[in-house]
Design an enzyme around this catalytic site. Structure first.
Site, PDB file in Angstrom:
ATOM      1  N   CYS A 130     -10.012  -8.721   2.224  1.00 44.69           N
ATOM      2  CA  CYS A 130      -8.725  -8.324   1.618  1.00 44.69           C
ATOM      3  C   CYS A 130      -8.068  -7.356   2.597  1.00 44.69           C
ATOM      4  O   CYS A 130      -8.045  -6.146   2.371  1.00 44.69           O
ATOM      5  CB  CYS A 130      -8.943  -7.681   0.253  1.00 44.69           C
ATOM      6  SG  CYS A 130      -9.998  -8.634  -0.864  1.00 44.69           S
ATOM      7  N   ALA A 131      -7.536  -7.880   3.691  1.00 50.23           N
ATOM      8  CA  ALA A 131      -7.278  -7.084   4.888  1.00 50.23           C
ATOM      9  C   ALA A 131      -5.965  -6.302   4.888  1.00 50.23           C
ATOM     10  O   ALA A 131      -5.883  -5.249   5.520  1.00 50.23           O
ATOM     11  CB  ALA A 131      -7.318  -7.992   6.121  1.00 50.23           C
ATOM     12  N   ALA A 132      -4.928  -6.824   4.271  1.00 51.79           N
ATOM     13  CA  ALA A 132      -3.612  -6.185   4.368  1.00 51.79           C
ATOM     14  C   ALA A 132      -3.625  -4.842   3.623  1.00 51.79           C
ATOM     15  O   ALA A 132      -4.379  -4.690   2.649  1.00 51.79           O
ATOM     16  CB  ALA A 132      -2.550  -7.114   3.796  1.00 51.79           C
ATOM     17  N   GLY A 135      -4.797  -1.304   8.067  1.00 48.19           N
ATOM     18  CA  GLY A 135      -5.424  -0.121   8.656  1.00 48.19           C
ATOM     19  C   GLY A 135      -6.906  -0.298   8.919  1.00 48.19           C
ATOM     20  O   GLY A 135      -7.413   0.070   9.985  1.00 48.19           O
ATOM     21  N   ASP A 153      -5.869 -12.139   3.571  1.00 49.51           N
ATOM     22  CA  ASP A 153      -5.253 -11.562   2.375  1.00 49.51           C
ATOM     23  C   ASP A 153      -4.464 -12.660   1.681  1.00 49.51           C
ATOM     24  O   ASP A 153      -3.759 -13.438   2.344  1.00 49.51           O
ATOM     25  CB  ASP A 153      -4.336 -10.386   2.722  1.00 49.51           C
ATOM     26  CG  ASP A 153      -4.099  -9.489   1.516  1.00 49.51           C
ATOM     27  OD1 ASP A 153      -4.773  -8.436   1.421  1.00 49.51           O
ATOM     28  OD2 ASP A 153      -3.261  -9.835   0.667  1.00 49.51           O
ATOM     29  N   ASP A 204     -12.528  -4.820   0.520  1.00 49.07           N
ATOM     30  CA  ASP A 204     -11.688  -3.711   0.048  1.00 49.07           C
ATOM     31  C   ASP A 204     -10.716  -4.300  -0.983  1.00 49.07           C
ATOM     32  O   ASP A 204      -9.615  -4.706  -0.642  1.00 49.07           O
ATOM     33  CB  ASP A 204     -10.951  -3.076   1.226  1.00 49.07           C
ATOM     34  CG  ASP A 204     -10.133  -1.870   0.820  1.00 49.07           C
ATOM     35  OD1 ASP A 204     -10.653  -1.037   0.059  1.00 49.07           O
ATOM     36  OD2 ASP A 204      -8.963  -1.778   1.249  1.00 49.07           O
ATOM     37  N   CYS A 259      -9.794   2.120  -4.029  1.00 46.02           N
ATOM     38  CA  CYS A 259      -9.177   3.453  -4.045  1.00 46.02           C
ATOM     39  C   CYS A 259      -8.908   3.835  -5.502  1.00 46.02           C
ATOM     40  O   CYS A 259      -7.837   4.329  -5.853  1.00 46.02           O
ATOM     41  CB  CYS A 259      -7.926   3.521  -3.181  1.00 46.02           C
ATOM     42  SG  CYS A 259      -6.788   2.151  -3.380  1.00 46.02           S
TER      43      CYS A 259
END
Length: 333
Positions: A130-132, A135, A153, A204, A259
């Site tokens: 889930c790269a976008a 960062g 993503d 992520d 997060c």
């Protein structure tokens, strides 16, 4: 209402910290003139918290009273500067350097922890599921360890942003040499598409993004109109983590991160995924002990001590980074 029950007396101070201005770090671009960039950041009185933590960990005596390097416990070659606790100074905007790429990338310092914990080794094949917005993908490339890197993503608009980050920070020949592949596939199906393929996988996942949700009213995931979507998040997260583990080679490692402060999106997802893979695929997954990793970085981050599975970074006013949960797993079979 949820977090006052979960955190008790800690919640009021956590809430105030979440509502306060976010503190950023500067991830040095190793494809730029990194030594010159590091000197400039030091002149701002910023400190490389990764270098400090690792130096401290390598020199610290262990049980036999001999210095033991903490090699393998973290991904190498990452340089990330932040201001000291209580210092709310801001970094200047990143600029184009002499080598034609941007000098550094501004990000929440806690967001680097999952990449550090992944423990990349030279020659690894790596998946960022889930790269976008990019960062963590950029940080993975900074290690110099990726023989192949797949950055995925589901959202095409978000992968567009990811592509722009890569073009701004990574020279074309490096992107080609690392065979960086950007896709917009359904991450839940990755285990079927490329099972038993990767040495290291970062998952992520989409989450309630608690800090952002406290600051933004527009399209806030805690709105009543998005209640069903919010309730379905743990299932989506479990499916993505399961797919990431299925895409990992036996003996490979996965880091799951959010997060969010929510137990439902953190520990419960990890425990549920481990049980699901054992029952449905007879795959054994071991959750790794990150206590040494926590000790390395405790001077920069505030870790929540009662987190039973993985590590939870909670924000406070002295080191005001966003919340970050991460858990490292090894696929044994």
């Amino acid at each position: 209402m949820t977090y006052s029950v979960q955190f008790g007396d800690l919640w009021p101070s956590i809430r105030v910290s979440l509502l306060s201005e976010q503190k950023y770090s500067a991830l040095v671009n190793n494809f730029a003139a990194w030594d010159h960039v590091s000197d400039e950041l030091e002149q701002l009185r910023a400190r490389d918290f990764v270098k400090e933590a690792i130096s401290h960990g390598e020199l610290e005596p262990h049980g036999d009273q001999t210095p033991t390097p903490a090699s393998g416990a973290y991904s190498p070659n990452l340089r990330c500067f932040t201001f000291a606790r209580g210092d709310v100074s801001r970094f200047p905007p990143a600029r184009l350097g002499s080598l034609g790429v941007m000098d550094y990338y501004l990000m929440d310092a806690a967001s680097l922890l999952p990449v550090l914990a992944l423990g990349l080794q030279p020659g690894d094949t790596v998946l960022d599921l889930c790269a976008a917005p990019g960062g963590k993908t950029l940080a993975l490339l900074q290690t110099g360890c990726c023989r192949n890197l797949a950055a995925n993503d589901l959202s095409t608009s978000r992968t567009g942003r990811l592509q722009r980050v890569l073009h701004s920070y990574v020279p074309q020949n490096i992107r080609d040499r690392n065979r960086v592949r950007v896709t917009s596939w359904d991450g839940r199906k990755w285990g079927e598409l490329e099972g038993d393929t990767y040495d290291r996988v970062l998952v992520d996942v989409p989450c309630t993004t608690d800090r952002h949700s406290l600051h933004e009213e527009e399209n806030n995931i805690f709105q009543r109109s998005r209640k069903k979507e919010r309730q379905m998040l743990p299932m989506l997260q479990l499916q993505l983590l399961a797919a990431g583990l299925l895409a990992t080679k036996p003996g490979g490692h996965v880091v799951y991160s959010t997060c969010s402060l929510s137990h439902l999106q953190n520990e419960y997802v990890v425990q549920g995924t481990v049980e699901f893979l054992a029952n449905q695929y007879s795959i054994k997954v071991q959750v790794e002990d990150l206590s040494h990793f926590r000790k390395l970085f405790m001077d920069t981050f505030s870790f929540f001590p009662s987190c039973q599975v993985g590590e939870l970074v909670i924000p406070n006013l002295l080191a005001n980074f966003g919340p970050m949960y991460f858990c490292k797993m090894c696929r044994l079979t």
